[in-house]
Enzyme design. Sequence first.
Site, PDB file in Angstrom:
ATOM      1  N   CYS A  44      -2.564 -28.568  27.930  1.00  0.00           N
ATOM      2  CA  CYS A  44      -1.402 -28.323  27.058  1.00  0.00           C
ATOM      3  C   CYS A  44      -0.245 -27.713  27.828  1.00  0.00           C
ATOM      4  O   CYS A  44       0.894 -27.781  27.401  1.00  0.00           O
ATOM      5  CB  CYS A  44      -1.792 -27.436  25.876  1.00  0.00           C
ATOM      6  SG  CYS A  44      -1.949 -25.671  26.281  1.00  0.00           S
ATOM      7  N   CYS A  50      -1.227 -22.793  26.922  1.00  0.00           N
ATOM      8  CA  CYS A  50      -2.191 -21.791  26.455  1.00  0.00           C
ATOM      9  C   CYS A  50      -2.454 -20.775  27.576  1.00  0.00           C
ATOM     10  O   CYS A  50      -2.076 -20.977  28.733  1.00  0.00           O
ATOM     11  CB  CYS A  50      -3.490 -22.450  25.984  1.00  0.00           C
ATOM     12  SG  CYS A  50      -4.546 -23.082  27.320  1.00  0.00           S
TER      13      CYS A  50
HETATM   14 ZN   LIG Z   1      -3.846 -25.305  27.596  1.00  0.00          ZN
END
Ligand SMILES: [Zn+2]
Length: 369
Positions: A92, A95
Amino acid sequence: MDVKAAVALEAGKPLSIETIQLDGPRAGEVLVEIKATGICHTDAYTLSGADPEGLFPAVLGHEGAGIVVDVGPDVKSLKPGDHVIPLYVPECRNCEYCLSGKTNLCQAIRLTQGKGLMPDGSSRFSLDGQKLFHYMGTSTFANYTVVPEIALAKIREDAPFEKVCYIGCGVTTGIGAVINTAKVEPGSNVIVFGLGGIGLNVIQACRMVGANMIVGVDLNSKKQAIAETFGMTHFVNPKDVDGDLVPYLVELTKGGADYTFECIGNVKVMRQALESCHKGWGESIIIGVAGAGQEISTRPFQLVTGRVWRGTAFGGAKGRTDVPTIVDWYMDGKINIDDLITHVMPLDQINHAFDLMHEGESIRSVVTF
Ligand SMILES: [Zn+2]
Ligand SMILES: NC(=O)C1=CN([C@@H]2O[C@H](COP(=O)(O)OP(=O)(O)OC[C@H]3O[C@@H](n4cnc5c(N)ncnc54)[C@H](O)[C@@H]3O)[C@@H](O)[C@H]2O)C=CC1
Ligand SMILES: N[C@@H](CCC(=O)N[C@@H](CSC=O)C(=O)NCC(=O)O)C(=O)O
Ligand SMILES: [Zn+2]
């Protein structure tokens, strides 16, 4: 839409070829037409019922490649026509885990992925009105699947799907374990336990980085010939060793290996792999996935005296960043994938691929749609 899929209806039963229903992509999701998928030992592990996260009925498969057909709202990085490889370890880039710079284990959608659901907590698959679970966030044993945007690596369009699908797991896991996790140095002595679809990629990466001895260990002597073509320098079949395997391997490597890799999923072999490491610095990397309830053990003295026990998931690779590079390596002839794909078949023969794996007759089988 109607989709053709191999469905795992129950643990321990062959997959069932069905026409199932797939809902379109929601926010942050992408509809992908899967063109090819490999069959990894982990699919067999989950189908067997040994996976504590195994859910049924489900659409398994996690080693695919295909084309984006449609995107849901808010998808920015992909468009219809893009060629992609689904990632069971997403990236992502936002995070705590991604931002740490210390791990590839993005946790942005791990909870729902482990429950067989999309990030919003629902499933896109159903069979005659009954919900089917997703698997590893990818579900590539279907000719169409829905995958979160953060779990898709965009790849070049001239790469053949029936080859580069294998980069979706086995190739990246084996090569990444050597380069990202162990960071094997030129001149190292290594031992690879298990010469299957993962172990042979460990071997080719050890050769790439200039390892010295590359010892392969397998109960199936039929694996020796192909392992030698990928760089193995010594083969050991434990059945042919008089006495204990560990002292034999320590003697062979003149004090123990600098690095060992367990590519089987057998906790007894994981102990042998650790104890075959060189005193003071040897590192053993666990790649194999062991069944529910299995535990590793050794004398703590093994660690006190400098051996290191580590594990790796997806070879430590950050999928959206690293997978396109590994596709380039294949296209540039730097890594060999073709000779590891021993069988290609249509979806309705997928159970034969599992039989070939269990019989030790295949390295990688690939289903093409
Ligand atoms: Zn991530
Ligand atoms: N950590 C990760 O990210 C990943 C882990 N895996 C796991 O890696 C393992 C290997 O997967 P594949 O290569 O696809 O499996 P595979 O079935 O192709 O290869 C396993 C090999 O181990 C050999 N073997 C079995 N028992 C043995 C023993 N006691 N001693 C020596 N050799 C033995 C078999 O003859 C075979 O050649 C599996 O546990 C799989 O679930 C696979 C992909 C990613
Ligand atoms: N569900 C299993 C764990 C299975 C596992 O370890 N999966 C590997 C990939 S294996 C691919 O072929 C992995 O990446 N794990 C990281 C993760 O977050 O799952 C269990 O519960 O034991
Ligand atoms: Zn796999």
